[in-house]
Design a protein around this motif. Structure first.
Motif, PDB file in Angstrom:
ATOM      1  N   LYS A  60       0.841  -1.191   0.000  1.00  0.00           N
ATOM      2  CA  LYS A  60       0.000   0.000   0.000  1.00  0.00           C
ATOM      3  C   LYS A  60       0.874   1.236   0.000  1.00  0.00           C
ATOM      4  O   LYS A  60       2.036   1.204   0.405  1.00  0.00           O
ATOM      5  CB  LYS A  60      -0.944  -0.001   1.199  1.00  0.00           C
ATOM      6  CG  LYS A  60      -0.272  -0.185   2.547  1.00  0.00           C
ATOM      7  CD  LYS A  60      -1.269  -0.097   3.686  1.00  0.00           C
ATOM      8  CE  LYS A  60      -2.343  -1.147   3.616  1.00  0.00           C
ATOM      9  NZ  LYS A  60      -3.240  -1.125   4.784  1.00  0.00           N
ATOM     10  N   TYR A  61       0.282   2.333  -0.456  1.00  0.00           N
ATOM     11  CA  TYR A  61       1.040   3.567  -0.680  1.00  0.00           C
ATOM     12  C   TYR A  61       0.245   4.750  -0.159  1.00  0.00           C
ATOM     13  O   TYR A  61      -0.993   4.763  -0.213  1.00  0.00           O
ATOM     14  CB  TYR A  61       1.347   3.734  -2.174  1.00  0.00           C
ATOM     15  CG  TYR A  61       2.141   2.569  -2.715  1.00  0.00           C
ATOM     16  CD1 TYR A  61       3.525   2.604  -2.750  1.00  0.00           C
ATOM     17  CD2 TYR A  61       1.496   1.406  -3.143  1.00  0.00           C
ATOM     18  CE1 TYR A  61       4.259   1.518  -3.208  1.00  0.00           C
ATOM     19  CE2 TYR A  61       2.221   0.318  -3.603  1.00  0.00           C
ATOM     20  CZ  TYR A  61       3.607   0.374  -3.634  1.00  0.00           C
ATOM     21  OH  TYR A  61       4.331  -0.710  -4.068  1.00  0.00           O
ATOM     22  N   ILE A  62       0.986   5.756   0.338  1.00  0.00           N
ATOM     23  CA  ILE A  62       0.370   6.978   0.851  1.00  0.00           C
ATOM     24  C   ILE A  62       0.742   8.106  -0.114  1.00  0.00           C
ATOM     25  O   ILE A  62       1.769   8.763   0.041  1.00  0.00           O
ATOM     26  CB  ILE A  62       0.886   7.314   2.270  1.00  0.00           C
ATOM     27  CG1 ILE A  62       0.986   6.045   3.131  1.00  0.00           C
ATOM     28  CG2 ILE A  62      -0.008   8.364   2.916  1.00  0.00           C
ATOM     29  CD1 ILE A  62      -0.312   5.304   3.320  1.00  0.00           C
ATOM     30  N   PRO A  63      -0.041   8.334  -1.137  1.00  0.00           N
ATOM     31  CA  PRO A  63       0.348   9.287  -2.184  1.00  0.00           C
ATOM     32  C   PRO A  63      -0.066  10.711  -1.858  1.00  0.00           C
ATOM     33  O   PRO A  63      -0.949  10.965  -1.034  1.00  0.00           O
ATOM     34  CB  PRO A  63      -0.432   8.773  -3.395  1.00  0.00           C
ATOM     35  CG  PRO A  63      -1.698   8.260  -2.777  1.00  0.00           C
ATOM     36  CD  PRO A  63      -1.332   7.712  -1.422  1.00  0.00           C
ATOM     37  N   ARG A  64       0.577  11.663  -2.514  1.00  0.00           N
ATOM     38  CA  ARG A  64       0.149  13.060  -2.412  1.00  0.00           C
ATOM     39  C   ARG A  64      -1.052  13.322  -3.316  1.00  0.00           C
ATOM     40  O   ARG A  64      -1.858  14.202  -3.059  1.00  0.00           O
ATOM     41  CB  ARG A  64       1.309  13.976  -2.800  1.00  0.00           C
ATOM     42  CG  ARG A  64       2.466  13.929  -1.797  1.00  0.00           C
ATOM     43  CD  ARG A  64       3.551  14.919  -2.172  1.00  0.00           C
ATOM     44  NE  ARG A  64       4.638  14.918  -1.211  1.00  0.00           N
ATOM     45  CZ  ARG A  64       5.727  15.666  -1.317  1.00  0.00           C
ATOM     46  NH1 ARG A  64       5.862  16.486  -2.354  1.00  0.00           N
ATOM     47  NH2 ARG A  64       6.669  15.610  -0.404  1.00  0.00           N
ATOM     48  N   GLY A  65      -1.143  12.601  -4.370  1.00  0.00           N
ATOM     49  CA  GLY A  65      -2.269  12.764  -5.284  1.00  0.00           C
ATOM     50  C   GLY A  65      -2.438  11.510  -6.113  1.00  0.00           C
ATOM     51  O   GLY A  65      -1.480  10.794  -6.372  1.00  0.00           O
ATOM     52  N   VAL A  66      -3.654  11.215  -6.494  1.00  0.00           N
ATOM     53  CA  VAL A  66      -3.945  10.030  -7.293  1.00  0.00           C
ATOM     54  C   VAL A  66      -4.755  10.445  -8.515  1.00  0.00           C
ATOM     55  O   VAL A  66      -5.771  11.126  -8.387  1.00  0.00           O
ATOM     56  CB  VAL A  66      -4.740   8.990  -6.476  1.00  0.00           C
ATOM     57  CG1 VAL A  66      -5.181   7.834  -7.366  1.00  0.00           C
ATOM     58  CG2 VAL A  66      -3.907   8.476  -5.322  1.00  0.00           C
ATOM     59  N   ASP A  67      -4.292  10.051  -9.689  1.00  0.00           N
ATOM     60  CA  ASP A  67      -5.071  10.240 -10.908  1.00  0.00           C
ATOM     61  C   ASP A  67      -6.022   9.048 -11.004  1.00  0.00           C
ATOM     62  O   ASP A  67      -5.721   8.041 -11.637  1.00  0.00           O
ATOM     63  CB  ASP A  67      -4.139  10.321 -12.113  1.00  0.00           C
ATOM     64  CG  ASP A  67      -4.888  10.591 -13.415  1.00  0.00           C
ATOM     65  OD1 ASP A  67      -6.145  10.564 -13.394  1.00  0.00           O
ATOM     66  OD2 ASP A  67      -4.218  10.799 -14.438  1.00  0.00           O
ATOM     67  N   GLU A  68      -7.154   9.168 -10.332  1.00  0.00           N
ATOM     68  CA  GLU A  68      -8.028   8.003 -10.234  1.00  0.00           C
ATOM     69  C   GLU A  68      -8.571   7.571 -11.588  1.00  0.00           C
ATOM     70  O   GLU A  68      -8.777   6.372 -11.825  1.00  0.00           O
ATOM     71  CB  GLU A  68      -9.191   8.252  -9.271  1.00  0.00           C
ATOM     72  CG  GLU A  68     -10.000   6.984  -9.075  1.00  0.00           C
ATOM     73  CD  GLU A  68     -11.025   7.076  -7.962  1.00  0.00           C
ATOM     74  OE1 GLU A  68     -11.760   6.096  -7.779  1.00  0.00           O
ATOM     75  OE2 GLU A  68     -11.099   8.117  -7.291  1.00  0.00           O
ATOM     76  N   ALA A  69      -8.800   8.492 -12.488  1.00  0.00           N
ATOM     77  CA  ALA A  69      -9.297   8.109 -13.813  1.00  0.00           C
ATOM     78  C   ALA A  69      -8.298   7.192 -14.508  1.00  0.00           C
ATOM     79  O   ALA A  69      -8.686   6.208 -15.157  1.00  0.00           O
ATOM     80  CB  ALA A  69      -9.558   9.354 -14.659  1.00  0.00           C
TER      81      ALA A  69
END
Length: 442
Positions: A60-69
């Motif tokens: 698992k990862y704790i990202p600053r932002g995710v491009d969910e599309a």
């Protein structure tokens, strides 16, 4: 964009298409899928979390932002590709795990289910499970997941003690957990599972049993009891190593487990697997497929799968692992249609070892009919019927071998790991000798 941005709502059109396709399906359910079956279950891994819990070493990862599309497109593409490669014609269940999949938008769940329904047969009554953390699953969001096609929830409650929750690095309180559980039961009556951990540092039997009894006042019909495992690289492991926390007491953990399973049995729960308890028939059919060594496809970063690629013959099951790191996984999916990083063909003996190790985790064990589905050259009687070690386990009341098959007793389930050492060794020895002998039912 910011982490999943504002709450994304599921596409009504996509959800309606999924529901329509599934309503058209027949209701028949078959047995667990043998090695070359065209049936399988699907696991979808959402790798992102708000924070890493102190005990967790999952992918698992704790990202600053995710491009969910972009992630959604890749999940859909990989699901379509693996369904095509496997030749699977019917998906029995779908499980969204993680990570924290309740952080994904319901639209992502709907898109994956729609892709599965277009590529293969997804029966109307298929179990569709979503793992949810209390802080990421308010009632309105749970309702949106239901509209997207989810019909079962697995709630990561873990503890009803706020001090323990802080120790575990959870973002919710006991009050949050009970509120989410109540909302979940309202929306998914009879189809809500909760996790409770045992064996934490400094945890005592009496207070933990109090938590379990309190949980029974609020829970639905499925409970999972998990013993804490200190994993290298986690914050808890480091704290215990440095002496800032006491090491968990294995004897106390064993007592909690034994007392806990007795409490659940008195409350009408069936211990259908080592860590899982259900009443009113609410067992997880998805996980049951794992324990019966059915085929499963793993979609998403780091997901695992076990299936027979189309055209590879009926006995060549492969173990597959998808690329771990999400960005690299997405690049591979966009290039190749899937992000499989490792493929390992499983030999006949390896498959039977899995059948033995997984099947004995359940209260049903391994029936003669189930064993024969994997077409072994040796029957259960051939392997275990004349073993001195197995005879001792039978006499001790830990194991049963009869006309039904091979299984653990109630007492045996609690010490399965120690039993498996002897049983796997017996299987391996008999396999290499290859001298089948007649036996009752053989």
């Amino acid at each position: 964009m910011a982490f999943l941005g504002a709450r994304a709502r599921c596409s009504a059109a996509a959800a309606a298409k999924v529901a329509q396709r599934r309503r058209l399906a027949e209701d028949a359910r078959g047995p667990p899928s043998p090695p070359g079956s065209q049936r399988a279950v699907l696991y979808v891994h959402w790798p992102y979390c708000e924070k890493r819990c102190s005990y967790c070493n999952f992918n698992k990862y704790i990202p600053r932002g995710v491009d969910e599309a972009a992630v959604r497109r890749c999940l859909v593409t990989e699901a379509q590709t693996l369904l095509r490669l496997s030749g699977v014609r019917r998906v029995e269940s779908v499980f969204f795990g993680g990570g924290t999949p309740s952080l994904a938008s319901p639209h992502t769940v709907a898109a994956v289910l729609e892709a599965v329904a277009q590529a293969t047969h997804l029966p109307a009554d298929s179990e569709v499970t979503l793992e949810a953390n209390p802080t990421s699953a308010p009632g309105s969001r749970l309702a949106a997941f239901k509209a997207a096609g989810v019909n079962r929830l697995s709630v990561g409650l873990q503890s009803l003690d706020d001090t323990e929750l802080q120790l575990l690095g959870r973002t919710h309180s006991a009050s949050d957990a009970l509120q989410t559980l109540a909302e979940a039961r309202r929306l998914f009556p009879g189809r809500v599972s909760v996790d409770l951990m045992l064996g934490l540092p400094a945890q005592q039997v009496g207070p933990w049993l109090g938590q379990l009894r309190e949980l029974l006042r609020h829970c639905d019909d499925h409970v999972s009891l998990y013993q804490l495992s200190l994993e290298r690289g986690t914050a808890l492991f480091t704290q215990v190593q440095q002496g800032t926390l006491p090491a968990p007491d294995p004897e106390l953990a064993a007592e909690m487990y034994q007392e806990g399973r007795a409490v659940l049995r008195e409350a009408g729960f069936r211990q259908y697997e080592v860590s899982n308890f259900a009443r009113n028939g609410a067992l997880s059919t998805h996980n049951w497929t794992y324990w019966q060594c059915g085929q499963y496809l793993g979609v998403g970063p780091g997901a695992h799968g076990r299936f027979v690629p189309q055209g590879a013959g009926s006995h060549t099951r492969e173990a597959r692992i998808q690329t771990l790191e999400p960005d690299n996984w997405m690049k591979e999916v966009m290039l190749f249609g899937h992000g499989t990083r490792k493929r390992v063909p499983l030999g006949e003996l390896e498959l039977l070892e899995e059948v033995l190790a997984m099947g004995l985790r359940t209260d049903v064990g391994i029936t003669h009919q189930h064993w024969q589905q994997f077409e072994p050259p040796l029957t259960l009687w051939d392997v275990f019927g004349t073993s001195r070690e197995v005879k001792m386990l039978l006499e001790q009341g830990l194991l049963l071998l009869d006309h039904r098959g091979l299984r653990c007793s109630w007492e045996g389930l609690a010490v399965l790991d120690s039993l498996l050492l002897d049983l796997l060794s017996q299987l391996q020895d008999t396999w290499w000798q290859r001298t089948p002998s007649p036996g009752p039912g053989g």
